[in-house]
Design an enzyme around this catalytic site. Sequence first.
Site, PDB file in Angstrom:
ATOM      1  N   LEU A  39       0.890  -1.159   0.000  1.00  0.00           N
ATOM      2  CA  LEU A  39       0.000   0.000   0.000  1.00  0.00           C
ATOM      3  C   LEU A  39       0.924   1.203   0.000  1.00  0.00           C
ATOM      4  CD1 LEU A  39      -2.834  -0.626   2.640  1.00  0.00           C
ATOM      5  CD2 LEU A  39      -3.141  -0.192   0.208  1.00  0.00           C
ATOM      6  N   ASP A  40       0.648   2.176  -0.840  1.00  0.00           N
ATOM      7  CA  ASP A  40       1.472   3.382  -0.860  1.00  0.00           C
ATOM      8  C   ASP A  40       1.456   4.062   0.499  1.00  0.00           C
ATOM      9  OD1 ASP A  40       2.112   3.171  -3.611  1.00  0.00           O
ATOM     10  OD2 ASP A  40       0.154   3.999  -4.114  1.00  0.00           O
ATOM     11  N   HIS A  41       2.461   4.890   0.757  1.00  0.00           N
ATOM     12  CA  HIS A  41       2.538   5.565   2.062  1.00  0.00           C
ATOM     13  C   HIS A  41       1.304   6.429   2.327  1.00  0.00           C
ATOM     14  CE1 HIS A  41       3.751   9.109  -0.215  1.00  0.00           C
ATOM     15  NE2 HIS A  41       3.555   9.802   0.883  1.00  0.00           N
TER      16      HIS A  41
END
Length: 178
Positions: A39-41
């Site tokens: 999951l992206d930051h």
Amino acid sequence: MLIALNKPYGVLCQFTSDEGRPTLADHVRQKGVYAAGRLDHDSEGLLLLTDDGRLAHRLTDPRHKQPKTYLVQVDGAVTDEAVAALRRGVLLKDGPTLPAGAEHAAEPDWLWPRDPPVRYRKSIPTSWLSITLREGRNRQVRRMTAAVGFPTLRLIRVRIGAYALDGLAPGETRVLAG
């Protein structure tokens, strides 16, 4: 071992950071596990971690087509035409997407506040969508909603295959299999 984590906004999907940014190590105490997917930051929600390479492969390889469901807050009042386009699949710079499960959604009543908060603009409403994908391109949900004219403001993964967020608070983990 299989662990569910509600990954908070701003946390990197890795266990170390040269820049001192928050990582999975700040939330996951079990040793020897790694993220099955990413999951992206700037995305939140369900992240599965495991010490089983075969399980990680089944969860992440597009050939296994594990559905991933996201609740997405977008900028603007989403039209039925935009939802229909997401259902058909949209053309991105790296090619057309597969059709997605997409529908209007209500703002979840269980939603936690985000830090920092999502920007608020008095003159522009926001809407919520539920989007289910069976592929996993880089920043795909964000690119898809932007392609139909409704940029993503907040993205929360709530389900991967049979596994759901199910009440985990941000930063909390739950052992799913031992």
